[in-house]
Design a protein around this motif. Sequence first.
Motif, mmCIF file in Angstrom:
data_model
loop_
_atom_site.group_PDB
_atom_site.id
_atom_site.type_symbol
_atom_site.label_atom_id
_atom_site.label_comp_id
_atom_site.label_asym_id
_atom_site.label_seq_id
_atom_site.Cartn_x
_atom_site.Cartn_y
_atom_site.Cartn_z
ATOM 1 N N LEU A 78 -28.410 -55.736 -36.686
ATOM 2 C CA LEU A 78 -28.988 -56.339 -37.889
ATOM 3 C C LEU A 78 -28.939 -57.864 -37.862
ATOM 4 O O LEU A 78 -29.498 -58.514 -38.749
ATOM 5 C CB LEU A 78 -28.270 -55.810 -39.133
ATOM 6 N N GLU A 79 -28.304 -58.427 -36.854
ATOM 7 C CA GLU A 79 -28.268 -59.891 -36.701
ATOM 8 C C GLU A 79 -29.673 -60.411 -36.393
ATOM 9 O O GLU A 79 -30.512 -59.684 -35.855
ATOM 10 C CB GLU A 79 -27.326 -60.282 -35.563
ATOM 11 N N GLU A 80 -29.904 -61.680 -36.712
ATOM 12 C CA GLU A 80 -31.216 -62.270 -36.440
ATOM 13 C C GLU A 80 -31.548 -62.203 -34.948
ATOM 14 O O GLU A 80 -32.656 -61.852 -34.560
ATOM 15 C CB GLU A 80 -31.245 -63.712 -36.925
ATOM 16 N N HIS A 81 -30.571 -62.552 -34.121
ATOM 17 C CA HIS A 81 -30.733 -62.487 -32.668
ATOM 18 C C HIS A 81 -29.743 -61.461 -32.125
ATOM 19 O O HIS A 81 -28.545 -61.608 -32.322
ATOM 20 C CB HIS A 81 -30.481 -63.847 -32.016
ATOM 21 N N VAL A 82 -30.253 -60.456 -31.454
ATOM 22 C CA VAL A 82 -29.403 -59.400 -30.903
ATOM 23 C C VAL A 82 -28.636 -59.934 -29.702
ATOM 24 O O VAL A 82 -29.225 -60.519 -28.791
ATOM 25 C CB VAL A 82 -30.236 -58.166 -30.491
ATOM 26 N N ASN A 83 -27.342 -59.723 -29.705
ATOM 27 C CA ASN A 83 -26.492 -60.091 -28.577
ATOM 28 C C ASN A 83 -26.574 -58.945 -27.571
ATOM 29 O O ASN A 83 -25.753 -58.032 -27.572
ATOM 30 C CB ASN A 83 -25.057 -60.311 -29.066
ATOM 31 N N ARG A 84 -27.588 -58.974 -26.756
ATOM 32 C CA ARG A 84 -27.868 -57.884 -25.819
ATOM 33 C C ARG A 84 -26.697 -57.564 -24.896
ATOM 34 O O ARG A 84 -26.346 -56.398 -24.718
ATOM 35 C CB ARG A 84 -29.120 -58.204 -25.012
ATOM 36 N N PRO A 85 -26.082 -58.568 -24.265
ATOM 37 C CA PRO A 85 -24.952 -58.240 -23.379
ATOM 38 C C PRO A 85 -23.800 -57.555 -24.109
ATOM 39 O O PRO A 85 -23.161 -56.664 -23.560
ATOM 40 C CB PRO A 85 -24.519 -59.601 -22.828
ATOM 41 N N LEU A 86 -23.541 -57.947 -25.330
ATOM 42 C CA LEU A 86 -22.444 -57.345 -26.086
ATOM 43 C C LEU A 86 -22.667 -55.861 -26.295
ATOM 44 O O LEU A 86 -21.759 -55.051 -26.083
ATOM 45 C CB LEU A 86 -22.268 -58.047 -27.434
ATOM 46 N N LEU A 87 -23.872 -55.472 -26.702
ATOM 47 C CA LEU A 87 -24.157 -54.059 -26.952
ATOM 48 C C LEU A 87 -23.840 -53.197 -25.733
ATOM 49 O O LEU A 87 -23.152 -52.179 -25.831
ATOM 50 C CB LEU A 87 -25.624 -53.871 -27.350
ATOM 51 N N ALA A 88 -24.347 -53.616 -24.590
ATOM 52 C CA ALA A 88 -24.147 -52.829 -23.373
ATOM 53 C C ALA A 88 -22.721 -52.932 -22.850
ATOM 54 O O ALA A 88 -22.141 -51.934 -22.398
ATOM 55 C CB ALA A 88 -25.130 -53.277 -22.293
ATOM 56 N N ASN A 89 -22.137 -54.123 -22.917
ATOM 57 C CA ASN A 89 -20.802 -54.313 -22.368
ATOM 58 C C ASN A 89 -19.757 -53.464 -23.090
ATOM 59 O O ASN A 89 -18.854 -52.919 -22.462
ATOM 60 C CB ASN A 89 -20.423 -55.794 -22.411
ATOM 61 N N LEU A 90 -19.873 -53.352 -24.390
ATOM 62 C CA LEU A 90 -18.921 -52.520 -25.138
ATOM 63 C C LEU A 90 -18.969 -51.072 -24.673
ATOM 64 O O LEU A 90 -17.932 -50.432 -24.470
ATOM 65 C CB LEU A 90 -19.209 -52.594 -26.638
ATOM 66 N N VAL A 91 -20.176 -50.560 -24.500
ATOM 67 C CA VAL A 91 -20.328 -49.161 -24.072
ATOM 68 C C VAL A 91 -19.815 -48.998 -22.645
ATOM 69 O O VAL A 91 -19.083 -48.053 -22.339
ATOM 70 C CB VAL A 91 -21.794 -48.705 -24.192
ATOM 71 N N GLN A 92 -20.180 -49.920 -21.777
ATOM 72 C CA GLN A 92 -19.720 -49.840 -20.391
ATOM 73 C C GLN A 92 -18.195 -49.871 -20.328
ATOM 74 O O GLN A 92 -17.580 -49.048 -19.659
ATOM 75 C CB GLN A 92 -20.299 -50.995 -19.574
ATOM 76 N N HIS A 93 -17.604 -50.813 -21.024
ATOM 77 C CA HIS A 93 -16.158 -51.022 -20.973
ATOM 78 C C HIS A 93 -15.378 -49.870 -21.606
ATOM 79 O O HIS A 93 -14.399 -49.384 -21.057
ATOM 80 C CB HIS A 93 -15.816 -52.343 -21.665
ATOM 81 N N ASP A 94 -15.819 -49.423 -22.780
ATOM 82 C CA ASP A 94 -15.020 -48.457 -23.532
ATOM 83 C C ASP A 94 -15.349 -47.003 -23.243
ATOM 84 O O ASP A 94 -14.492 -46.141 -23.392
ATOM 85 C CB ASP A 94 -15.168 -48.708 -25.034
ATOM 86 N N LEU A 95 -16.573 -46.706 -22.821
ATOM 87 C CA LEU A 95 -16.948 -45.303 -22.627
ATOM 88 C C LEU A 95 -17.144 -44.925 -21.164
ATOM 89 O O LEU A 95 -16.984 -43.768 -20.811
ATOM 90 C CB LEU A 95 -18.223 -45.011 -23.422
ATOM 91 N N PHE A 96 -17.468 -45.899 -20.315
ATOM 92 C CA PHE A 96 -17.767 -45.577 -18.917
ATOM 93 C C PHE A 96 -16.827 -46.248 -17.923
ATOM 94 O O PHE A 96 -17.112 -46.257 -16.728
ATOM 95 C CB PHE A 96 -19.224 -45.941 -18.607
ATOM 96 N N SER A 97 -15.729 -46.785 -18.368
ATOM 97 C CA SER A 97 -14.773 -47.426 -17.477
ATOM 98 C C SER A 97 -14.365 -46.452 -16.366
ATOM 99 O O SER A 97 -13.969 -45.318 -16.641
ATOM 100 C CB SER A 97 -13.542 -47.863 -18.274
ATOM 101 N N GLY A 98 -14.524 -46.887 -15.112
ATOM 102 C CA GLY A 98 -14.152 -46.047 -13.976
ATOM 103 C C GLY A 98 -15.168 -44.978 -13.635
ATOM 104 O O GLY A 98 -14.894 -44.105 -12.810
ATOM 105 N N HIS A 99 -16.362 -45.018 -14.239
ATOM 106 C CA HIS A 99 -17.356 -43.952 -14.020
ATOM 107 C C HIS A 99 -18.747 -44.563 -13.815
ATOM 108 O O HIS A 99 -19.623 -44.469 -14.671
ATOM 109 C CB HIS A 99 -17.326 -42.991 -15.205
#
Length: 141
Positions: A78-99
């Motif tokens: 909902l931010e004016e400018h989407v922080n694209r790296p943040l969206l993906a990095n959170l998922v990569q780090h927290d859900l796919f770590s080591g996979h």
Amino acid sequence: MDDGTERRALLLHLGDVLEATACVMKCVNRFNTVGEAAGQEESLMSFSILRMVDAEMTPYEFAKRAASAFFLWPKALLEEHVNRPLLANLVQHDLFSGHQSGWDSYVAERRELVPWFGEGLDLVTEPDLEAGVGAWPTLTH
């Protein structure tokens, strides 16, 4: 594609992840792993994310990691400018770590509707046992 369509696609995906999490938690007493649940419970077979995460993850671990991976998405989208790296990095780090293979499949699926998703990220890292889930990376717009 336009920004509004991409944001909508990501919000719909967030809804799917929340639904998958709720359904996995309803089966928590019958299955020891997400892989077992997704492979044996018909109501879970339509959730592709359950086939992408580490199959040995427990249902509780999946719920914990999914909540950590996606909790910022509504506000960020909902931010004016989407922080694209943040969206993906959170998922990569927290859900796919080591996979890595799961992450690669996940990114490929997201890019069908959001071509920029996951661009510029490094390879998946091994789990950081000291930091644990919830130690979020610092990224700026």
